[in-house]
Design a protein around this motif. Structure first.
Motif, PDB file in Angstrom:
ATOM      1  N   UNK A 169      -0.625  10.647   6.639  1.00  0.00           N
ATOM      2  CA  UNK A 169      -0.401   9.887   5.417  1.00  0.00           C
ATOM      3  C   UNK A 169      -1.719   9.258   4.992  1.00  0.00           C
ATOM      4  N   UNK A 170      -1.977   9.283   3.687  1.00  0.00           N
ATOM      5  CA  UNK A 170      -3.209   8.721   3.127  1.00  0.00           C
ATOM      6  C   UNK A 170      -2.853   7.897   1.891  1.00  0.00           C
ATOM      7  N   UNK A 171      -3.777   7.067   1.470  1.00  0.00           N
ATOM      8  CA  UNK A 171      -3.565   6.235   0.284  1.00  0.00           C
ATOM      9  C   UNK A 171      -3.216   7.080  -0.932  1.00  0.00           C
ATOM     10  N   UNK A 172      -2.267   6.582  -1.721  1.00  0.00           N
ATOM     11  CA  UNK A 172      -1.895   7.222  -2.975  1.00  0.00           C
ATOM     12  C   UNK A 172      -2.823   6.727  -4.079  1.00  0.00           C
ATOM     13  N   UNK A 188       0.871  -1.166   0.000  1.00  0.00           N
ATOM     14  CA  UNK A 188       0.000   0.000   0.000  1.00  0.00           C
ATOM     15  C   UNK A 188       0.914   1.222   0.000  1.00  0.00           C
ATOM     16  N   UNK A 189       0.780   2.074  -0.992  1.00  0.00           N
ATOM     17  CA  UNK A 189       1.595   3.278  -1.080  1.00  0.00           C
ATOM     18  C   UNK A 189       0.800   4.433  -0.481  1.00  0.00           C
ATOM     19  N   UNK A 190       1.432   5.122   0.443  1.00  0.00           N
ATOM     20  CA  UNK A 190       0.839   6.279   1.102  1.00  0.00           C
ATOM     21  C   UNK A 190       1.654   7.508   0.744  1.00  0.00           C
ATOM     22  N   UNK A 191       1.012   8.667   0.767  1.00  0.00           N
ATOM     23  CA  UNK A 191       1.735   9.925   0.573  1.00  0.00           C
ATOM     24  C   UNK A 191       1.278  10.923   1.635  1.00  0.00           C
ATOM     25  N   UNK A 192       2.137  11.906   1.925  1.00  0.00           N
ATOM     26  CA  UNK A 192       1.820  12.849   2.996  1.00  0.00           C
ATOM     27  C   UNK A 192       0.820  13.925   2.585  1.00  0.00           C
ATOM     28  N   UNK A 193       0.142  14.415   3.598  1.00  0.00           N
ATOM     29  CA  UNK A 193      -0.767  15.542   3.452  1.00  0.00           C
ATOM     30  C   UNK A 193      -0.484  16.476   4.624  1.00  0.00           C
ATOM     31  N   UNK A 210      -5.203   9.540  -9.409  1.00  0.00           N
ATOM     32  CA  UNK A 210      -6.377  10.280  -9.880  1.00  0.00           C
ATOM     33  C   UNK A 210      -7.053  11.092  -8.781  1.00  0.00           C
ATOM     34  N   UNK A 211      -6.527  11.029  -7.579  1.00  0.00           N
ATOM     35  CA  UNK A 211      -7.119  11.734  -6.439  1.00  0.00           C
ATOM     36  C   UNK A 211      -6.080  12.611  -5.748  1.00  0.00           C
ATOM     37  N   UNK A 212      -5.467  13.501  -6.527  1.00  0.00           N
ATOM     38  CA  UNK A 212      -4.439  14.396  -5.994  1.00  0.00           C
ATOM     39  C   UNK A 212      -4.845  15.848  -6.204  1.00  0.00           C
ATOM     40  N   UNK A 213      -4.401  16.697  -5.306  1.00  0.00           N
ATOM     41  CA  UNK A 213      -4.606  18.140  -5.464  1.00  0.00           C
ATOM     42  C   UNK A 213      -3.323  18.850  -5.063  1.00  0.00           C
ATOM     43  N   UNK A 214      -3.133  20.058  -5.588  1.00  0.00           N
ATOM     44  CA  UNK A 214      -1.938  20.826  -5.278  1.00  0.00           C
ATOM     45  C   UNK A 214      -2.163  21.616  -3.985  1.00  0.00           C
ATOM     46  N   UNK A 215      -1.195  21.507  -3.072  1.00  0.00           N
ATOM     47  CA  UNK A 215      -1.293  22.219  -1.793  1.00  0.00           C
ATOM     48  C   UNK A 215      -0.849  23.666  -1.961  1.00  0.00           C
ATOM     49  N   UNK A 216      -0.957  24.429  -0.898  1.00  0.00           N
ATOM     50  CA  UNK A 216      -0.503  25.821  -0.939  1.00  0.00           C
ATOM     51  C   UNK A 216       1.009  25.900  -1.129  1.00  0.00           C
ATOM     52  N   UNK A 269       2.534  23.970  -3.241  1.00  0.00           N
ATOM     53  CA  UNK A 269       2.783  23.510  -4.601  1.00  0.00           C
ATOM     54  C   UNK A 269       3.021  22.011  -4.701  1.00  0.00           C
ATOM     55  N   UNK A 270       2.841  21.289  -3.596  1.00  0.00           N
ATOM     56  CA  UNK A 270       3.040  19.847  -3.586  1.00  0.00           C
ATOM     57  C   UNK A 270       1.750  19.127  -3.942  1.00  0.00           C
ATOM     58  N   UNK A 271       1.880  17.981  -4.588  1.00  0.00           N
ATOM     59  CA  UNK A 271       0.706  17.152  -4.838  1.00  0.00           C
ATOM     60  C   UNK A 271       0.400  16.361  -3.574  1.00  0.00           C
ATOM     61  N   UNK A 272      -0.858  16.442  -3.136  1.00  0.00           N
ATOM     62  CA  UNK A 272      -1.290  15.766  -1.917  1.00  0.00           C
ATOM     63  C   UNK A 272      -2.542  14.952  -2.206  1.00  0.00           C
ATOM     64  N   UNK A 273      -2.796  13.934  -1.379  1.00  0.00           N
ATOM     65  CA  UNK A 273      -4.018  13.152  -1.571  1.00  0.00           C
ATOM     66  C   UNK A 273      -5.248  13.963  -1.181  1.00  0.00           C
ATOM     67  N   UNK A 274      -6.358  13.699  -1.848  1.00  0.00           N
ATOM     68  CA  UNK A 274      -7.614  14.333  -1.448  1.00  0.00           C
ATOM     69  C   UNK A 274      -8.259  13.536  -0.318  1.00  0.00           C
ATOM     70  N   UNK A 275      -7.817  12.278  -0.124  1.00  0.00           N
ATOM     71  CA  UNK A 275      -8.350  11.414   0.939  1.00  0.00           C
ATOM     72  C   UNK A 275      -8.117  12.061   2.304  1.00  0.00           C
TER      73      UNK A 275
END
Length: 176
Positions: free
Chosen positions: A83-86, A69-74, A89-95, A97-103
């Motif tokens: 950390x949430x599931x990677x 299971x790949x997780x990425x930080x938010x 197709x469910x990513x958004x750009x943070x303030x 400029x990093x891509x973060x999960x929407x989960x």
């Protein structure tokens, strides 16, 4: 001894001019070391980070089909991290400029790949200055690792709040 700010600036400049061929060679080499390690093999939930152009390139780990299971930080308020599931197709750009999960469901990883700019021989790191990972790692009991290019090893004194990584995977020395 150079200050953390001086080391951060020096390494950041080197990352910007690191020749592409050397970067690709070291990246493949370091990823192979990481994925052959007991820490990687044992982990079921691995926290990666979405690399900025200057950071170590983790693209190969996202592209490989794995049984992990790949997780990425938010980033959260008060410089907290989860950390949430990677899901590409469910990513958004943070303030930042990093891509973060929407989960919004936080998942505890078994292994965290901790980003940074420089590491000393004891695994202490100089990050980007926000302290997000140090705060998270203060209460984390799993495994930690970092992947780095050869020139990212530097000598510096850690601060009391700094948390070392347990494993470092380092590329072979290049001169550029």
């Amino acid at each position: 001894m150079e200050s953390k700010a001086q080391i951060r600036e020096k390494v950041f400049k080197k990352l910007k001019i690191f020749p592409t061929d050397q970067k690709k060679r070291q990246t493949k080499q370091v990823i192979a070391q990481l994925t052959a390690s007991p820490a990687w093999k044992k982990a079921e939930k691995v926290a990666l980070y979405m690399p900025m152009p200057e950071e170590f390139d983790l693209t190969l780990l996202f592209e490989e089909e794995q049984e992990k299971t790949i997780l990425i930080p938010k980033c959260l308020p008060q410089r907290q991290l989860m950390f949430a599931n990677y899901d590409k197709n469910q990513l958004q750009r943070s303030t930042f400029g990093l891509l973060e999960p929407t989960a919004t469901e936080a998942i505890e990883p078994d292994l965290i790949l901790v980003p940074g700019l420089a590491w000393n021989t004891n695994g202490y790191r100089i990050g980007f200055g926000g302290g997000y990972y140090d705060r998270y790692l203060a209460n984390f009991s799993g495994q930690t690792a970092s992947v780095l290019y050869d020139f990212q090893r530097n000598d510096f004194q850690p601060e009391p709040h700094d948390k070392p990584v347990q494993h470092m995977f380092i590329g072979e020395k290049n001169e550029f």
